[in-house]
Design an enzyme around this catalytic site. Structure first.
Site, PDB file in Angstrom:
ATOM      1  N   HIS A 117      -9.447  -0.395  -3.969  1.00 43.27           N
ATOM      2  CA  HIS A 117      -8.318  -1.195  -3.512  1.00 43.27           C
ATOM      3  C   HIS A 117      -8.688  -2.640  -3.208  1.00 43.27           C
ATOM      4  CE1 HIS A 117      -4.576  -1.768  -0.949  1.00 43.27           C
ATOM      5  NE2 HIS A 117      -4.113  -1.202  -2.048  1.00 43.27           N
ATOM      6  N   HIS A 364       3.672  -7.640   0.348  1.00 44.26           N
ATOM      7  CA  HIS A 364       2.535  -6.855  -0.137  1.00 44.26           C
ATOM      8  C   HIS A 364       1.269  -7.317   0.579  1.00 44.26           C
ATOM      9  CE1 HIS A 364      -0.619  -5.476  -2.998  1.00 44.26           C
ATOM     10  NE2 HIS A 364       0.189  -4.434  -3.093  1.00 44.26           N
TER      11      HIS A 364
END
Length: 485
Positions: A117, A364
């Site tokens: 990630h 985000h």
């Protein structure tokens, strides 16, 4: 005086170390001081780029390079799609096969539910300079155009003088460029523990001078780690770093602003006793813990955003199981809106409202910010959401912390950016205004921190619940579309 610092009268004013990514569809004044991927990658002097991320669109990345030199730039993609039949891996391999200068590297993924990630780019240039960019956007069009994301960029890093190329073995103070380099190289070396992945990059970066970097690297590496390790990861690394930063004790609050919330447990044990305890650490030995607030959007905020419901495809929380429903119960009192103009949210007190300009651009971005009554103690920009996979489990019976995902972020605080300074939030600009700077008080300098959300933040109303992408919504969004119906 640095490029990011200027004088207003007798006061030194320093621009925000974090920049927002430009959002399409907003008026120009709301995109002031923002950056695009082309701003970062468009220099024809770039010869090599290492791109670490969860999602990659190779053609989109290559399109940001200078059009005359993009066929020459070596592009390295570091991803976590370890299954050969994974559709994302198949697509990446097909895209990479079209270009002789694109190279794929698969990160070792020891945990079943972990992800690669981390969001970072490392640039090597023809003029013998390097640059590290840590950010929150996937390498796809949507994240760089219709979602709120942000970037931290190092200065251009020169080569070390030949006499300084060898590691002295010295331990450097947190926040120094030398310590940042040490931690970054250790992070990159972790990729090579099972297979050679980043060795060439690690060797190359060791030749560069990081002394101009001001920030602390906070990263996560999957696996089982001892909390007293000399190379801490996840919440252990964050706790250790925050333990060296002075903080204000009065009216302190930590705002956890994320785009995803994982299943944390039916009871708040991990959240309270592990993660919030880590976020409470301070050099100042505060007598009470700060108050914790969580910023996460509701369905109405997603509906009204410039990307509509589709923006919510990147924003995750689940409420289907009994355990998840119990989690919602204990988290609900902490929830605050992404925008502070929600009609169903609790009314704001009679205070001045600062508009971030991002109320209609779904988040985000991930930020963790500790603030007092007038200024900010520290701020973290990171890829890590609110999850045990990202930050690590509590210490287990074997004395280990289990981490599942690769994550990376940068922690900043006033003193490392300008000695004796105070840090204040800025809105729609990276530079504190004179009135804001003077109102911050007694510092010799004032550092801005570009706020992605408007202030003060607005608490959820009694009947409001967080956005859950699995729920259907018939009411049309800003683009006239329904969701899941």
């Amino acid at each position: 005086m640095s490029r990011r610092a200027a004088k207003q009268g007798g006061l030194v004013v320093v621009k925000s170390p974090f920049q927002l990514i430009q959002a399409q569809g907003l008026p120009d004044h709301l995109n002031q001081d923002t950056v695009t991927l082309k701003d970062i990658l468009g220099d024809p002097l770039i010869r090599e780029c290492w791109n670490f991320n969860f999602m990659h669109d190779i053609d989109f990345i290559r399109g940001a390079f200078d059009e005359d030199t993009r066929h020459l730039v070596k592009l390295h993609i570091v991803h976590g799609n370890w299954k050969r039949e994974d559709p994302a891996r198949v697509r990446l391999e097909a895209e990479a096969a079209c270009h002789d200068n694109v190279f794929l590297h698969t990160a070792f993924m020891p945990e079943m539910f972990g992800t690669h990630h981390s969001k970072m780019m490392i640039i090597l240039r023809h003029d013998d300079a390097a640059q590290v960019i840590i950010h929150t956007a996937n390498s796809i069009v949507k994240d760089w155009t219709t979602l709120t994301n942000a970037v931290w960029r190092s200065p251009l890093l020169p080569l070390l003088k030949s006499s300084a190329t060898k590691d002295s073995g010295q331990t450097y103070p947190l926040g120094s460029g030398e310590r940042f380099k040490e931690d970054l190289l250790n992070y990159l070396r972790a990729y090579d523990e099972k297979r050679v992945t980043c060795r060439a990059l690690t060797q190359e970066l060791s030749r560069y001078d990081f002394s101009s970097v001001k920030g602390a690297l906070i990263a996560s590496v999957p696996g089982r780690h001892r909390p007293n390790s000399s190379r801490p990861w996840g919440w252990v690394a964050l706790k250790e770093a925050l333990g060296g930063i002075p903080t204000q004790d009065e009216k302190a609050e930590v705002v956890v602003q994320i785009s995803s919330i994982a299943t944390l447990g039916a009871k708040d044990t991990w959240l309270r006793d592990t993660f919030f305890k880590a976020l409470s650490a301070s050099r100042s030995s505060p007598t009470v813990r700060p108050k914790f607030k969580v910023v996460y959007p509701t369905a109405d905020e997603i509906r009204r955003s410039i990307g509509g419901y589709e923006s919510g495809g990147s924003i995750h929380m689940r409420t289907q199981s009994q355990q998840q429903e119990k989690q919602l119960e204990y988290m609900k009192p902490m929830f605050h809106h992404w925008s502070n103009d929600a009609s169903k949210g609790e009314e704001l007190e009679d205070v001045e409202v600062h508009n971030s300009g991002r109320n209609r651009v779904a988040p985000h971005i991930k930020t963790y910010i500790r603030q007092g009554s007038n200024s900010i103690d520290w701020a973290l920009l990171t890829s890590a959401n609110l999850s045990k996979q990202a930050w690590g489990e509590a210490v287990n019976s074997s004395g280990e912390v289990r981490l599942a995902s690769w994550e990376i972020g940068v922690l900043v605080w006033p003193d490392i950016l300008a000695e004796g300074s105070v840090m204040v939030g800025t809105f729609q600009t990276d530079t504190p205004s004179r009135s804001l700077a003077e109102g911050a008080g007694k510092g010799k300098a004032v550092v801005g921190l570009r706020m992605p959300y408007s202030m003060p933040i607005q608490k959820y109303g009694k009947d409001e619940i967080p956005w859950v992408p699995s729920m259907a919504h018939a009411e049309p969004d800003s683009l006239g579309r329904a969701w899941g119906v």
